[in-house]
Design a protein around this motif. Structure first.
Motif, PDB file in Angstrom:
ATOM      1  N   VAL A   1      27.960  39.149  39.752  1.00 50.37           N
ATOM      2  CA  VAL A   1      28.422  39.221  41.133  1.00 50.37           C
ATOM      3  C   VAL A   1      27.540  40.233  41.861  1.00 50.37           C
ATOM      4  CG1 VAL A   1      30.787  38.471  40.733  1.00 50.37           C
ATOM      5  CG2 VAL A   1      30.214  40.883  40.493  1.00 50.37           C
ATOM      6  N   SER A   2      27.334  39.972  43.125  1.00 52.66           N
ATOM      7  CA  SER A   2      26.445  40.822  43.910  1.00 52.66           C
ATOM      8  C   SER A   2      27.145  41.335  45.148  1.00 52.66           C
ATOM      9  CB  SER A   2      25.193  40.044  44.332  1.00 52.66           C
ATOM     10  OG  SER A   2      24.433  39.652  43.224  1.00 52.66           O
ATOM     11  N   CYS A   3      26.681  42.478  45.599  1.00 53.58           N
ATOM     12  CA  CYS A   3      27.211  43.077  46.823  1.00 53.58           C
ATOM     13  C   CYS A   3      26.032  43.436  47.707  1.00 53.58           C
ATOM     14  CB  CYS A   3      28.004  44.328  46.474  1.00 53.58           C
ATOM     15  SG  CYS A   3      28.432  45.361  47.896  1.00 53.58           S
TER      16      CYS A   3
ATOM     17  N   GLU B   1      29.474  42.825  51.423  1.00 51.49           N
ATOM     18  CA  GLU B   1      29.796  41.423  51.205  1.00 51.49           C
ATOM     19  C   GLU B   1      29.500  41.042  49.765  1.00 51.49           C
ATOM     20  OE1 GLU B   1      28.283  38.860  54.167  1.00 51.49           O
ATOM     21  OE2 GLU B   1      28.738  37.017  53.074  1.00 51.49           O
ATOM     22  N   GLU B   2      30.525  40.546  49.069  1.00 50.23           N
ATOM     23  CA  GLU B   2      30.365  40.142  47.684  1.00 50.23           C
ATOM     24  C   GLU B   2      30.026  38.659  47.600  1.00 50.23           C
ATOM     25  OE1 GLU B   2      33.907  43.030  47.981  1.00 50.23           O
ATOM     26  OE2 GLU B   2      33.261  41.170  48.954  1.00 50.23           O
ATOM     27  N   SER B   3      29.356  38.308  46.522  1.00 47.89           N
ATOM     28  CA  SER B   3      29.056  36.901  46.251  1.00 47.89           C
ATOM     29  C   SER B   3      28.910  36.722  44.753  1.00 47.89           C
ATOM     30  CB  SER B   3      27.769  36.471  46.967  1.00 47.89           C
ATOM     31  OG  SER B   3      26.665  37.209  46.492  1.00 47.89           O
ATOM     32  N   GLY B   4      29.002  35.480  44.301  1.00 49.56           N
ATOM     33  CA  GLY B   4      28.688  35.170  42.925  1.00 49.56           C
ATOM     34  C   GLY B   4      29.855  35.022  41.980  1.00 49.56           C
ATOM     35  N   GLY B   5      31.063  35.148  42.482  1.00 49.44           N
ATOM     36  CA  GLY B   5      32.203  34.956  41.589  1.00 49.44           C
ATOM     37  C   GLY B   5      32.319  33.517  41.133  1.00 49.44           C
ATOM     38  N   GLY B   6      33.241  33.272  40.230  1.00 47.23           N
ATOM     39  CA  GLY B   6      33.441  31.914  39.765  1.00 47.23           C
ATOM     40  C   GLY B   6      34.239  31.877  38.487  1.00 47.23           C
ATOM     41  N   ASP B   7      34.177  30.728  37.824  1.00 49.16           N
ATOM     42  CA  ASP B   7      34.914  30.522  36.579  1.00 49.16           C
ATOM     43  C   ASP B   7      33.944  30.548  35.408  1.00 49.16           C
ATOM     44  OD1 ASP B   7      36.998  27.955  38.115  1.00 49.16           O
ATOM     45  OD2 ASP B   7      37.095  30.140  38.206  1.00 49.16           O
TER      46      ASP B   7
ATOM     47  N   ARG C   1      35.502  41.778  51.097  1.00 48.90           N
ATOM     48  CA  ARG C   1      36.695  40.928  51.018  1.00 48.90           C
ATOM     49  C   ARG C   1      37.013  40.515  49.596  1.00 48.90           C
ATOM     50  NH1 ARG C   1      34.641  39.373  56.155  1.00 48.90           N
ATOM     51  NH2 ARG C   1      36.227  39.612  57.767  1.00 48.90           N
ATOM     52  N   GLY C   2      36.081  40.711  48.687  1.00 50.93           N
ATOM     53  CA  GLY C   2      36.325  40.398  47.294  1.00 50.93           C
ATOM     54  C   GLY C   2      35.829  39.027  46.887  1.00 50.93           C
ATOM     55  N   THR C   3      35.581  38.887  45.598  1.00 54.58           N
ATOM     56  CA  THR C   3      35.178  37.602  45.034  1.00 54.58           C
ATOM     57  C   THR C   3      35.944  37.393  43.732  1.00 54.58           C
ATOM     58  OG1 THR C   3      33.295  36.209  44.395  1.00 54.58           O
ATOM     59  CG2 THR C   3      33.160  38.549  43.798  1.00 54.58           C
ATOM     60  N   GLN C   4      36.446  36.197  43.545  1.00 57.07           N
ATOM     61  CA  GLN C   4      37.308  35.899  42.398  1.00 57.07           C
ATOM     62  C   GLN C   4      36.464  35.619  41.161  1.00 57.07           C
ATOM     63  OE1 GLN C   4      40.880  35.658  42.152  1.00 57.07           O
ATOM     64  NE2 GLN C   4      40.384  35.530  39.968  1.00 57.07           N
TER      65      GLN C   4
ATOM     66  N   VAL D   1      40.054  39.802  41.113  1.00 60.21           N
ATOM     67  CA  VAL D   1      39.225  39.794  42.318  1.00 60.21           C
ATOM     68  C   VAL D   1      38.377  41.060  42.273  1.00 60.21           C
ATOM     69  CG1 VAL D   1      39.156  39.797  44.829  1.00 60.21           C
ATOM     70  CG2 VAL D   1      40.946  38.505  43.620  1.00 60.21           C
ATOM     71  N   TYR D   2      37.082  40.884  42.401  1.00 58.64           N
ATOM     72  CA  TYR D   2      36.152  42.005  42.331  1.00 58.64           C
ATOM     73  C   TYR D   2      35.732  42.396  43.746  1.00 58.64           C
ATOM     74  CZ  TYR D   2      35.920  41.699  37.301  1.00 58.64           C
ATOM     75  OH  TYR D   2      36.244  41.738  35.959  1.00 58.64           O
ATOM     76  N   TYR D   3      35.847  43.696  44.017  1.00 57.52           N
ATOM     77  CA  TYR D   3      35.552  44.228  45.336  1.00 57.52           C
ATOM     78  C   TYR D   3      34.404  45.222  45.267  1.00 57.52           C
ATOM     79  CZ  TYR D   3      40.207  42.535  46.592  1.00 57.52           C
ATOM     80  OH  TYR D   3      41.318  41.754  46.814  1.00 57.52           O
ATOM     81  N   CYS D   4      33.603  45.189  46.290  1.00 53.36           N
ATOM     82  CA  CYS D   4      32.552  46.188  46.463  1.00 53.36           C
ATOM     83  C   CYS D   4      33.009  47.180  47.521  1.00 53.36           C
ATOM     84  CB  CYS D   4      31.275  45.498  46.919  1.00 53.36           C
ATOM     85  SG  CYS D   4      29.881  46.604  47.200  1.00 53.36           S
ATOM     86  N   ALA D   5      32.742  48.450  47.275  1.00 54.80           N
ATOM     87  CA  ALA D   5      33.122  49.491  48.225  1.00 54.80           C
ATOM     88  C   ALA D   5      31.939  50.403  48.479  1.00 54.80           C
ATOM     89  CB  ALA D   5      34.292  50.297  47.681  1.00 54.80           C
TER      90      ALA D   5
END
Length: 116
Positions: free
Chosen positions: A19-21, A4-10, A108-111, A91-95
Motif C-alpha cells: 500500500v502506498s501513501c 492519499e492511500e492506494s493499493g489495498g485489496g484482497d 481516508r484509508g484503504t482496505q 483499513v490502513y491509514y496514512c497520517a
C-alpha cells in the motif's frame, strides 16, 4: 494536504501486498509520517512511525514482516506487507505531521483483507 492511500485489496494468508501513501511536498519533506490500521471492532493501531530524517519503527505485530520505504520522486511512503496473516485484515491509514497518537492529517484509508 490530506495524504492519499492506494493499493489495498484482497490477498491470501502468506501473500504480500503493498500500500502506498502520497503526501504533499511539505508533509513529505518536513513531517513525521505514520501508518495506522483499524480492524473491525478494534481500536486504531500504530503500524509504523517514520521520523522525518530519522528512523522507522514498527509495531511488534508486524516487525519482520512489514517494511516502509520512501519514494522521493513520487512523494510516496510505501508499506510493503509480507507473510500476511488474517489478523492483518484492516483499513490502513496514512497520517502526516504530528507524533504518535496525534497527527494532523489523515488519509481516508484503504482496505486490506487477508483470507485463509
Amino acid at each position: 494536504v490530506r495524504p492519499e492511500e492506494s493499493g489495498g485489496g484482497d490477498v491470501q494468508a502468506g501473500g504480500s501486498l503493498k500500500v502506498s501513501c502520497t503526501a504533499s511536498q511539505y508533509a513529505f519533506d518536513n513531517c513525521h509520517m505514520a501508518w495506522y490500521r483499524q480492524a473491525p471492532g478494534k481500536e486504531r493501531e500504530l503500524v509504523s512511525l517514520v521520523v522525518v530524517g530519522g528512523s522507522t519503527t514498527y509495531s511488534e505485530s508486524v516487525k519482520g514482516r512489514f517494511v516502509v520505504s520512501r519514494d522521493n520522486p513520487k512523494r510516496a511512503l510505501d508499506l510493503q506487507m509480507n507473510n500476511l496473516k488474517t489478523t492483518d485484515t484492516a483499513v490502513y491509514y496514512c497520517a502526516a505531521c504530528g507524533s504518535e497518537g496525534q497527527f494532523t492529517f489523515w488519509g481516508r484509508g484503504t482496505q486490506v483483507t487477508v483470507s485463509s
